[in-house]
Design an enzyme around this catalytic site. Sequence first.
Site, PDB file in Angstrom:
ATOM      1  N   ARG A  92     -50.788   9.864 -24.918  1.00 36.25           N
ATOM      2  CA  ARG A  92     -50.204   8.955 -25.027  1.00 36.25           C
ATOM      3  C   ARG A  92     -48.899   8.918 -25.572  1.00 36.25           C
ATOM      4  NH1 ARG A  92     -54.030   7.397 -29.106  1.00 36.25           N
ATOM      5  NH2 ARG A  92     -54.803   9.309 -28.372  1.00 36.25           N
ATOM      6  N   SER A 113     -61.335   0.964 -21.514  1.00 35.60           N
ATOM      7  CA  SER A 113     -61.925   0.315 -22.277  1.00 35.60           C
ATOM      8  C   SER A 113     -62.303  -1.138 -21.586  1.00 35.60           C
ATOM      9  CB  SER A 113     -61.637   0.251 -23.372  1.00 35.60           C
ATOM     10  OG  SER A 113     -61.123   1.513 -24.417  1.00 35.60           O
TER      11      SER A 113
END
Length: 431
Positions: free
Chosen positions: A283, A358
């Site tokens: 991240r 995603s």
Amino acid sequence: MLDLKYIRNNLNEVCAKLSIKGFAFDHAAFEALDAARKAADIRAQDLQAQRKQASKTIGTLVASGRTVDEAKAEVASLLATIDDQLGAATQEAKDIQARLETMLLSTPNIPSDAVPTGLTEDENQEISRWGEPKTFDFEAKDHVDLGEALKQLSQEQGAKIAGSRFTVLQSSLARLHRALTQFMLDTHTQEHGYQEVYVPYIVNASSLQGTGQLPKFEEDLFKLQSDQGFYLTPTAEVPVTNLVRDEILSAEQLTGGLKFTCHTPCFRSEAGASGRDTRGMIRQHQFEKVELVQIVKPSESEAALETLTGHAEAILQALALPYRKVMLCGGDLGFSAQQTYDLEVWLPGQSAYREISSCSNFGDYQARRLQARWRNPETGKPELVHTLNGSGLAVGRTLVAVLENYQQADGSIKVPQVLVPYMNGLEVIRG
């Protein structure tokens, strides 16, 4: 953005479906605003009719004995009064409509009927698995320990240059990062039929509103200190999908759908991720992705989601990285998405599957914001397209997966076979 008429005619259904996402739609506020807008519109229409009628009364006043000048003056006075009232009613209708649109811009998309119920990622539905999680006859290390031992990955240098959540790569790891990018782009353009595009890394507020990042998620963005209202792009989804903003595409253009792929850096403040994944490259404030975007006819978007997800899976399979495919439950579904598959790659250093892509179908939600349309030959009228996108893949996370899955006992990294040509024949990365 949801269709105003659809909400009006299906209010209870909309509220129920949005609750699957954990969103409480304020139906009372919506009904009050909608009723007030309708009342203001009716007042404006009545005043318009009065104005037309008043303009016709000059002859009647002259016939009743007034002079032409007297009649014109009397009608002019009446018209001025009506115009004042009409202006006020018109402005009220515009103000109420703006409040309705603000409400809709902050309302998420309705989930597809295929989306499983659930509140958190723990309730996502596993669809399939590919490959077996790797086991080693030595203790597996995570990518940070591996990269630092090779002296080719440094969070310390990243922090010195910029701050936390930045990483510096050097030598063969920097080249591996580039090799992954090139491999992904080549695969998607040469095998999957995508058109490669190069787009700005800075976007305006209209582009972010079009794809749903604004106004809801402004705190997750990096806004530039300039008079133009610029932002650093959080994902190539934004500039690439905006290629069709305010466009009316022909049926021929949408034959087989528009398919774009794009490599960009991405910039995110990670405002909602405080304390999460602070170690390593999972991240980051700055990272890179190869994005896949499709623009299709509404009847084709469900099938397109399966195809697009398969294209992302093909990269993982070519790299021989074990992964699983899950369908997100309502509570974990993104703001603009109506259905999403996550691909989660196996990371031996964490002994866990972690998201690496995603892939989402947005239906006409983004298209309505963007006014992205196509001309349906059956009706001859412009209709909204459907938009989809997915990571194919997130480059940094793919690098993490390669390091951890291809590590060897001596700390070296075996290069996946498909990447060897991109590494100028290098088969093993050593310190």
